[in-house]
Design an enzyme around this catalytic site. Structure first.
Site, PDB file in Angstrom:
ATOM      1  N   ASN A  14       0.878  -1.149  -0.031  1.00  0.00           N
ATOM      2  CA  ASN A  14      -0.015   0.039   0.066  1.00  0.00           C
ATOM      3  C   ASN A  14       0.997   1.226  -0.092  1.00  0.00           C
ATOM      4  O   ASN A  14       0.617   2.185  -0.540  1.00  0.00           O
ATOM      5  CB  ASN A  14      -0.878  -0.056   1.305  1.00  0.00           C
ATOM      6  CG  ASN A  14      -2.170  -0.970   0.883  1.00  0.00           C
ATOM      7  OD1 ASN A  14      -3.210  -0.258   0.161  1.00  0.00           O
ATOM      8  ND2 ASN A  14      -2.257  -2.178   1.588  1.00  0.00           N
ATOM      9  N   LEU A  94      -3.266   2.165  17.788  1.00  0.00           N
ATOM     10  CA  LEU A  94      -2.773   3.501  18.321  1.00  0.00           C
ATOM     11  C   LEU A  94      -3.410   3.946  19.490  1.00  0.00           C
ATOM     12  O   LEU A  94      -4.485   3.557  19.947  1.00  0.00           O
ATOM     13  CB  LEU A  94      -3.235   4.700  17.154  1.00  0.00           C
ATOM     14  CG  LEU A  94      -2.568   4.208  15.651  1.00  0.00           C
ATOM     15  CD1 LEU A  94      -3.075   5.717  14.967  1.00  0.00           C
ATOM     16  CD2 LEU A  94      -1.240   4.234  15.975  1.00  0.00           C
ATOM     17  N   HIS A 110      -8.387  -0.825   5.631  1.00  0.00           N
ATOM     18  CA  HIS A 110      -8.871  -2.116   6.157  1.00  0.00           C
ATOM     19  C   HIS A 110      -9.262  -2.893   5.074  1.00  0.00           C
ATOM     20  O   HIS A 110     -10.062  -2.641   4.208  1.00  0.00           O
ATOM     21  CB  HIS A 110      -9.817  -2.004   7.155  1.00  0.00           C
ATOM     22  CG  HIS A 110     -10.244  -2.972   7.908  1.00  0.00           C
ATOM     23  ND1 HIS A 110      -9.604  -3.584   8.960  1.00  0.00           N
ATOM     24  CD2 HIS A 110     -11.326  -3.870   7.723  1.00  0.00           C
ATOM     25  CE1 HIS A 110     -10.144  -4.776   9.110  1.00  0.00           C
ATOM     26  NE2 HIS A 110     -11.078  -4.837   8.544  1.00  0.00           N
ATOM     27  N   GLU A 149     -12.379   4.086  18.612  1.00  0.00           N
ATOM     28  CA  GLU A 149     -13.154   2.648  18.354  1.00  0.00           C
ATOM     29  C   GLU A 149     -12.128   2.057  17.196  1.00  0.00           C
ATOM     30  O   GLU A 149     -12.165   2.652  16.324  1.00  0.00           O
ATOM     31  CB  GLU A 149     -14.621   2.855  17.927  1.00  0.00           C
ATOM     32  CG  GLU A 149     -15.281   1.585  17.753  1.00  0.00           C
ATOM     33  CD  GLU A 149     -16.465   2.025  17.277  1.00  0.00           C
ATOM     34  OE1 GLU A 149     -17.115   1.138  16.748  1.00  0.00           O
ATOM     35  OE2 GLU A 149     -17.155   3.075  17.341  1.00  0.00           O
ATOM     36  N   GLU A 181      -7.604  -1.966  -2.518  1.00  0.00           N
ATOM     37  CA  GLU A 181      -6.609  -1.205  -1.566  1.00  0.00           C
ATOM     38  C   GLU A 181      -5.753  -0.233  -2.311  1.00  0.00           C
ATOM     39  O   GLU A 181      -5.853   0.967  -1.973  1.00  0.00           O
ATOM     40  CB  GLU A 181      -5.937  -2.008  -0.761  1.00  0.00           C
ATOM     41  CG  GLU A 181      -6.931  -3.102   0.146  1.00  0.00           C
ATOM     42  CD  GLU A 181      -5.902  -3.752   1.154  1.00  0.00           C
ATOM     43  OE1 GLU A 181      -4.842  -3.232   1.465  1.00  0.00           O
ATOM     44  OE2 GLU A 181      -6.267  -5.122   1.291  1.00  0.00           O
TER      45      GLU A 181
HETATM   46  C1  GAR Z   1      -3.128  -4.805   3.918  1.00  0.00           C
HETATM   47  O1  GAR Z   1      -4.100  -5.790   3.293  1.00  0.00           O
HETATM   48  C2  GAR Z   1      -3.872  -3.820   4.750  1.00  0.00           C
HETATM   49  O2  GAR Z   1      -5.136  -3.573   4.320  1.00  0.00           O
HETATM   50  C3  GAR Z   1      -3.861  -4.630   5.986  1.00  0.00           C
HETATM   51  O3  GAR Z   1      -2.572  -5.377   5.986  1.00  0.00           O
HETATM   52  C4  GAR Z   1      -1.966  -5.397   4.689  1.00  0.00           C
HETATM   53  C5  GAR Z   1      -0.613  -4.859   4.584  1.00  0.00           C
HETATM   54  O4  GAR Z   1      -0.122  -5.019   3.428  1.00  0.00           O
HETATM   55  N1  GAR Z   1      -4.186  -3.877   7.192  1.00  0.00           N
HETATM   56  C6  GAR Z   1      -4.864  -4.248   8.209  1.00  0.00           C
HETATM   57  O5  GAR Z   1      -5.481  -5.462   8.156  1.00  0.00           O
HETATM   58  C7  GAR Z   1      -5.122  -3.269   9.418  1.00  0.00           C
HETATM   59  N2  GAR Z   1      -6.078  -3.853  10.171  1.00  0.00           N
HETATM   60  P1  GAR Z   1       1.119  -4.158   2.983  1.00  0.00           P
HETATM   61  O6  GAR Z   1       2.037  -3.732   3.710  1.00  0.00           O
HETATM   62  O7  GAR Z   1       1.593  -4.977   1.759  1.00  0.00           O
HETATM   63  O8  GAR Z   1       0.416  -2.878   2.433  1.00  0.00           O
END
Ligand code: GAR
Length: 207
Positions: A14, A94, A110, A149, A181
């Protein structure tokens, strides 16, 4: 021009989507000024360095209490003059100090359609395991502001992605990253930097 500080913990795909968007001038009025990792071995740090972006590492385990960690992270983000904080696969929850210092200025991605498969314990592959276990036919991704939350802040943008027969958590994760994403996170970041997102009564509205 707004300063964007990106928090990461892992592979950083991301983050890469944000860097690619920035390099294609798709992030209007903002630039990534620092990448902060909760994990010194995160590949995301290499992605930042390859693009000459300043990096920092802060580990929860290096602090005796969560309160001390929360304060140190808040001060680190402040020292970078952040206008926007982006959680791009940041796996540490956080604390109150950082959330209150940056109200409606922290964005999280998410990997599900909130309010499904979210909250404590729903991160990374666990989210996709839960979606497959339930047998949903659509999942997707959500970009939202962070409040006290867990995964409960105002929703900025969502995109649905089909679940297919035979999907494994890994296959579904990859499809959701590619089709949702990596598209909606840079878009939401750009909208924020252009002052096009307004929050009224806990609802985010794109102007
Ligand atoms: C992604 O799928 C993101 O949406 C998720 O972790 C992955 C990180 O991938 N985040 C969560 O689950 C947060 N609750 P990346 O390091 O390749 O971006």
């Amino acid at each position: 021009m707004k300063n964007i500080v990106v928090l990461v913990s892992g592979g950083g795909t991301n983050l890469q989507a944000l860097i690619d968007a920035q390099n294609s001038n798709l992030i209007k009025n903002g630039r990534i000024t620092c990448v902060i990792s909760g994990n010194p071995n995160a590949y995301a740090l290499e992605r930042a360095k390859n693009n000459n972006i300043d990096t920092e590492v802060i580990r929860r385990n290096d602090f005796e209490s969560f309160g001390e960690y929360d304060l140190a992270l808040t001060n680190l983000i402040k020292s970078k003059n952040a206008d926007l904080v982006v959680l791009a696969g940041f796996m540490t929850i956080l604390g109150h100090k950082v959330i209150s210092a940056y109200e409606n200025r922290i964005i999280n991605i998410h990997p599900a359609l909130i309010p499904s498969f979210c909250g404590e314990g729903f991160y990374g592959l666990h989210v996709h395991e839960a979606a497959l276990k339930k047998g949903v036919k659509l999942s997707g991704a959500t970009v939202h502001f962070v409040n006290e939350e867990c995964d409960g802040g105002p929703i900025i943008m969502q995109k649905a992605v089909e679940v297919k027969n035979g999907d494994t958590p890994e296959i579904l994760q990859k499809r959701i990253m590619e089709q949702a994403e990596w598209i909606i996170l840079p878009k939401a970041v750009s909208l924020f930097c252009e002052d096009k997102i307004q929050v009224i009564d806990n609802i985010a509205i794109i102007k």
